[in-house]
Enzyme design. Structure first.
Site: not given
Length: 753
Positions: A345, A349, A351, A358, A423, A634, A655
């Site tokens: 994604d 950061r 994550e 995505d 998703w 993002e 993103h």
């Protein structure tokens, strides 16, 4: 990496080595072995290696491969890739009767404290590495040097974390360790198939400046993923620190969006001339804050190393509007930065996870920009095993699903145990994008079982009404009208979104089953699609008005084929009304954004689609570009017009999901479309609109290069297209006329006045 078949028992002789070290410590394992025969008698030499963690292998002090972060990130519980490297030339170039084989082992993704919200998710507490060097001599004899208990271990003096960065002490190792043998489930081993992670290019800094607080900031001019390589000389023990971030805020390094990721590299100088390259981590950044640099900053001492999985660029686009060209540039760089072992994604950061939503939104754009077939095939195989082992056969929100090991604080949860539209639909939509782009039937068959699992899990949340209105949904994530602290609070009813997605997925699953000869399955999925479509129209559509009456629900209903005339025409008109009423600002999130321009152009509202694409005020695709963006953001307003960063806890500047409009740009503005899977037949159909007067598109398809160039001058439209040898196509002109074309070049013109 060799392309020859890999011996699956190559690592049978190799023990998995580990050592007791604190988190983030990088271990060096080493052996010195005598060669059975002189080096000039070596006819073949192959190194096989893998790790729970990431490793770097070297022979006689030289790396065995240009690839980095091996073995990459897979669903380690069931799939651990091993790599095979041809090292004959390297051994032959060496000297002496002994060789030195070394392995550096770092936490990587295996023990990387991954996740967000202090999840600290890990696959295990113990990292390990295994390698086997097989040498063949001219007389047919063979020698194997493999990891075992006789190897030595030492603390390398390096500390490494994917999120936090790397510390390198150029003064040498910190001390000896005890190597010990551990083991893993060797049934998880499989030969590397997805492309390796490689250094791709280097960028020199554009400028250096002082922040208001006096910090030294180096600007590389492009938001990228990788690290900084630097050369420096200073006193032994002196530390140079590099902090990374994507943006500046108030003239200072903008680290707040990184959340818990320190993104900091520390270099401890030896006293001589040192070159540092932190290859056991990676950062998403444009700016680097440098502290502790001895003397004045020399920009020639720095270069940014761009890192991502190996992919060939196959699609290009250029048009008369520079901001659209920059939008495509940003999409390409977003894919570069987030196609690093898995489709993530974001790359910066705490994550960096393989969120399925995505890539569900973006797969078609990705497959045009780069040859993504091998990369996404590997990821889809992880998706299948994760889904196969999940309760209820539910596609996880992230693949690999390290978040099942998360230690989230009390009160934080995600909808883990129910199927999720968009998703979960990645199990269908990503193979669908690959099928249309590359036409690989064998891989379609490999990906089909995950489609079955996803649809089976979604069916359990279909109510008696025939709607997918049970369970938990993320809906039209990041609707620009949602508050920063609640990105799921979209205008679109989540059940409308889910039911529309179910219809699309069931429809393609039926198509895939038919292609694969699974007739009973095909009938099952056709029935599901038909009942879903009927329920959608019965409960959600009234005279062409779709429940929740916002751009996303119309975009999905139109593009997925849920509506019949006259409802289709009315829905198209209503969508155009909503787009105009919003002054052509974007009003869609993850679910609607890939399809809203398609829905407009396919229902005769081409001018509105172009106006939506070309809008510059926030929220829009071009607003970030007016703010200096070099990748896709993002959030539509990740940075506000006053230069401050969005106040939400979740915002990144790299993103790709909202850049999914690129697919429409390539096919509608650019005019290159697959008429049959893999471009075995091509449709050339550019649709010009106000604001763009020419476009050039080129795509290297599995059948060869397809190109389309068009120009509109004073109402006269001219086009020049080219098809590969043996490929037929259909040229559809803006005036509605169609011409059947054969391989080679075609030139045509028509009057649009």
């Amino acid at each position: 990496m060799t392309t020859a078949p890999v011996d699956d028992i190559a690592l049978a002789a190799a023990a998995f080595l580990t050592a007791d070290t604190p988190r983030n410590a990088v271990v060096r394992f080493r052996t010195v072995s005598a060669l059975d025969q002189p080096r000039d008698r070596i006819t073949r030499a192959t190194l096989h290696a893998t790790a729970h963690g990431v490793y770097e292998a070297s022979l006689d002090g030289e790396p065995v491969t240009e690839s980095v972060l091996n073995p990459g990130w897979t669903s380690y519980e069931w799939r651990l890739a091993y790599q095979t490297f041809d090292v004959r030339g390297q051994l032959a170039a060496g000297s002496g009767s002994e060789l030195r084989l070394e392995l550096l082992l770092a936490d990587g993704w295996y023990r990387g404290d991954l996740g967000f919200a202090r999840a600290n998710a890990n696959y295990g507490d113990e990292i390990s590495v295994a390698a086997a060097l097989t040498i063949e001599y001219a007389d047919g004899s063979q020698q194997t040097i493999a990891t075992g208990p006789e190897w030595t271990a030492e603390d390398s003096g390096i500390r490494s974390s994917l999120y936090n960065g790397q510390t390198i002490d150029a003064r040498g190792a910190a001390g000896p360790l005890e190597a010990r043998v551990t083991d893993i489930d060797r049934r998880t081993l499989f030969p590397q198939s997805a492309p390796l992670v490689m250094r791709q290019e280097t960028l020199k800094p554009m400028s250096v400046q002082l922040s208001p607080s006096g910090s030294v900031l180096v600007d590389f001019g492009q938001n990228l993923v990788g690290w900084v390589r630097c050369t420096v000389q200073g006193e032994s023990g002196h530390e140079v620190t590099l902090r990374h971030a994507e943006v500046l805020e108030d003239g200072e390094l903008g680290t707040r969006p990184l959340r818990g990721a320190a993104a900091t590299d520390v270099f401890v100088l030896s006293g001589g001339l040192d070159t540092f390259e932190p290859t056991l981590t990676f950062h998403g950044f444009r700016y680097v804050e440098v502290s502790g640099w001895p003397g004045d900053i020399d920009l020639d001492s720095f270069e940014a190393v761009v890192v991502h999985s190996e992919m060939k660029r196959i699609g290009t686009f250029e048009c008369s509007e520079p901001l659209v060209n920059q939008l495509i540039h940003n999409s390409v760089w977003g894919q570069k930065g987030n196609f690093l072992s898995v489709p993530t994604d974001c790359p910066q950061r705490d994550e960096r996870l393989g969120w399925t939503g995505d890539i569900a939104a973006y797969a078609a754009s990705a497959a045009f920009q780069f040859d993504s077939a091998d990369f996404l095939d590997g990821w889809l195989r992880d998706l299948f095993v994760e889904t196969e082992h999940a309760d209820g056969g539910i596609v996880p929100l992230t693949v690999p699903d390290v978040l099942k090991y998360a230690n989230f604080p009390d009160g934080f949860s995600l909808p883990w145990h129910r199927a999720t539209a968009v998703w979960g639909d990645a199990a269908v939509w990503v193979p669908q994008a690959l099928w249309h782009a590359y036409g690989d039937r064998e891989r379609l068959a490999a990906h089909y079982p995950a489609m079955v699992l996803h649809l089976g899990s979604a069916e359990r949340d279909v109510s008696a009404s025939g709607l997918w209105d049970l369970g938990n949904q993320l809906g039209d994530w990041l609707d620009p009208d949602a508050p920063p602290e609640d990105p799921a609070a979209a205008k679109a009813d989540p059940s409308v979104v889910a039911t529309a997605c179910l219809y699309r997925s069931a429809s393609f699953a039926a198509e895939a089953a038919t292609i694969l000869g699974a007739d009973e399955d095909a009938a099952r999925w056709r029935r599901l699609a038909e009942t879903t479509r009927a329920a959608f129209n019965q409960h959600y559509v009234d005279g062409g008005i779709v429940l929740s009456d916002c751009a996303t629900v119309y975009a999905l209903a139109i593009v997925f084929g849920l509506l019949d005339d006259p409802d289709l025409a009315r829905a198209g008109d209503r969508l155009a009304e909503l787009v105009r009423a919003a002054d052509y600002r974007v009003t869609t999130g993850f679910a609607g954004t890939p399809f809203v321009t398609w829905a407009l152009s396919e229902t005769g509202h081409v001018d509105d689609a172009y106006a939506l694409l070309l809008e510059r005020e926030c929220p829009s695709w071009l607003y970030p570009i007016t703010m200096g963006a070099t990748t896709i953001w993002e959030r539509w307003d990740s940075m506000l017009p006053d230069g401050t960063v969005n106040a939400g806890e979740m915002t990144s500047f790299n993103h790709y999901a909202l850049g999914a409009v690129a697919d429409w740009v390539y096919q509608v503005v650019g005019g290159v479309r697959p008429a049959e899977p893999g471009y075995s037949r091509v449709r050339i159909q550019p649709v010009p609109g106000p604001g763009i007067t020419w476009a050039r598109t080129r795509l290297e398809t599995p059948r060869g290069v397809v190109s389309c160039e068009w120009e509109l001058v004073d109402g006269e439209f001219t086009i020049h297209s080219s098809l590969p040898d043996g490929v037929e196509g259909d040229l559809v002109l803006p005036d509605g006329s169609a011409v059947r074309t054969i391989d080679g070049e075609t030139r045509w013109r028509c009057d649009l006045r």
